[in-house]
Design an enzyme around this catalytic site. Structure first.
Site, PDB file in Angstrom:
ATOM      1  N   THR A 116     -17.857  44.608  56.792  1.00 40.72           N
ATOM      2  CA  THR A 116     -18.522  43.568  55.902  1.00 40.72           C
ATOM      3  C   THR A 116     -19.668  44.115  55.374  1.00 40.72           C
ATOM      4  O   THR A 116     -19.899  43.994  54.101  1.00 40.72           O
ATOM      5  CB  THR A 116     -18.915  42.165  56.712  1.00 40.72           C
ATOM      6  N   SER A 124     -13.257  46.476  60.567  1.00 43.53           N
ATOM      7  CA  SER A 124     -13.420  46.885  61.975  1.00 43.53           C
ATOM      8  C   SER A 124     -12.351  46.440  62.899  1.00 43.53           C
ATOM      9  O   SER A 124     -12.300  46.983  64.221  1.00 43.53           O
ATOM     10  CB  SER A 124     -14.995  46.664  62.409  1.00 43.53           C
ATOM     11  N   THR A 138     -18.904  44.046  62.068  1.00 44.24           N
ATOM     12  CA  THR A 138     -19.650  43.522  63.163  1.00 44.24           C
ATOM     13  C   THR A 138     -18.567  43.284  64.349  1.00 44.24           C
ATOM     14  O   THR A 138     -18.894  42.923  65.392  1.00 44.24           O
ATOM     15  CB  THR A 138     -20.350  42.322  62.787  1.00 44.24           C
ATOM     16  N   ASP A 139     -17.281  42.636  64.044  1.00 41.44           N
ATOM     17  CA  ASP A 139     -16.441  42.208  64.688  1.00 41.44           C
ATOM     18  C   ASP A 139     -16.001  43.314  66.023  1.00 41.44           C
ATOM     19  O   ASP A 139     -16.080  42.606  67.325  1.00 41.44           O
ATOM     20  CB  ASP A 139     -15.015  41.933  64.144  1.00 41.44           C
TER      21      ASP A 139
END
Length: 347
Positions: free
Chosen positions: A12, A61, A93-94
């Site tokens: 992101t 990710s 971030t995932d």
């Protein structure tokens, strides 16, 4: 002059809104990140080098896997050999907590900072968290902090303790069974004497050297023998009987439905038994998978399984550890597991 290696992976933080309104990695966003970093270090006596192991704009990710982890760790090792005094990784971030856990296993005794950061919102969103995290993480990457960390929302989370707790909120991460470090950005003050950081001679452990020797596709194949069994009320698993590490995400102290445990025993009847890691959907505390009769995952030890206690690590670390153990010691992954987890005694 200090040397900072910045690794772009996508996510992101390097995304923009597409025509359909969804976020996706975007080359323009990557260029903007590069400009922000160059401005931040202008006149700071820092030599910044950029690396894009999967090109520009990189990958979401969610698509990163153990093969990509091996490639990323290899890039970091190369940059350390070239004299890097800090590593900054821009990541989605995932799965950032999985990557940070993996890197903490590959580089357990680093004397330089390896800082992962990302964002929940894109740069073209208002308000955005890209520049806040990027500037803060950049400062940490040039500080006297050592080891692998995630920087997010003014907090530093140890790489082996990070857990993503918020789906969209900018305060995305918690330190599972630990405390975050609130970074004081003194480095940003004008006139403050810079931290002197000299290049270190990188020294990979023999286990990490073996892990990084894998071809990415072979790493994916080997790490694919780590399987997860997520328990829900009434759940009965369907197992292949070929798993080498089976992580059971149960309840409470490390419990699972008795029918599910019976199915595990039947699936490996007459077959090589996997290492079982007893985990829990209750994230807090050290687990005790042998504390209940009948439903405790530790009871599998009496049926010939090697059962390991999750301890108080987050599930992200447990998965990275399972992959690392199979890659580092495919014939005896328990050797690696024993450095971090506790084995349950058979009853």
């Amino acid at each position: 002059m200090r040397k900072l290696a910045v690794i772009f992976t996508g996510g992101t933080i390097a995304s923009g809104f597409g025509e359909d309104g969804g976020k996706l990695p975007d080359a323009k966003a990557t260029d903007a990140l590069r400009e922000h970093i160059e401005r931040a270090f202008k006149g700071r006596n820092v030599d910044v080098v950029f690396r894009e192991p999967w090109g520009v704009p990189g990958l979401d990710s969610s698509d990163l896997d153990p093969g990509h982890w091996v490639e990323m760790a290899s890039v970091i090792s190369q940059e350390l050999e070239r004299g890097a005094t800090g590593i900054l990784i821009l990541h989605g971030t995932d799965t950032m907590a999985y990557t940070s856990a993996w890197l903490s296993l590959c580089f357990p005794r680093l004397d330089v900072p390896v800082i992962l950061t990302g964002s929940q919102l894109t740069l073209d969103y208002m308000p955005e968290d890209v520049t806040v995290n990027l500037r803060g993480a950049s400062q940490v990457a040039c500080s006297d902090i050592s080891g692998v960390w995630i920087y997010c929302n003014w907090k530093l989370i140890p790489g082996n303790r990070a857990h993503k707790a918020q789906a969209l909120h900018p305060d995305a991460y918690v330190a599972a069974n630990g405390q975050p470090l609130y970074f004081n950005p003194e480095w940003g003050r004008k006139g403050r004497q810079e931290v002197e950081r000299k290049p270190m001679a990188p020294s990979l452990s023999p286990l990490s050297e073996k892990v990084l020797s894998y071809d990415p596709d072979k790493a994916r194949e080997v790490a694919g023998e780590v399987s997860w069994m997520v328990c829900t009320p009434g759940f009965v698993p369907r197992l292949r009987g070929q798993e080498k590490i089976l992580a059971i995400l149960g309840y409470g102290a490390g419990n699972a439905p008795s029918k599910a445990l019976d199915s595990v025993v039947k699936a490996f009847d007459g077959r090589p038994r996997p290492h079982v890691i007893a985990c829990s959907q209750a994230e807090g505390d050290t687990k005790n998978p042998g504390s209940y009769a009948g439903v405790g995952i530790g009871s599998l030890a009496s049926s010939g399984f090697s059962v390991w206690n999750q301890m108080d690590y987050p599930v992200e670390f447990i998965h990275a550890l399972g992959c690392y153990a199979l890659l580092a010691s495919p014939k005896a992954p328990g050797f690696v597991l024993s450095h971090y987890l506790r084995e349950c005694d058979p009853r």
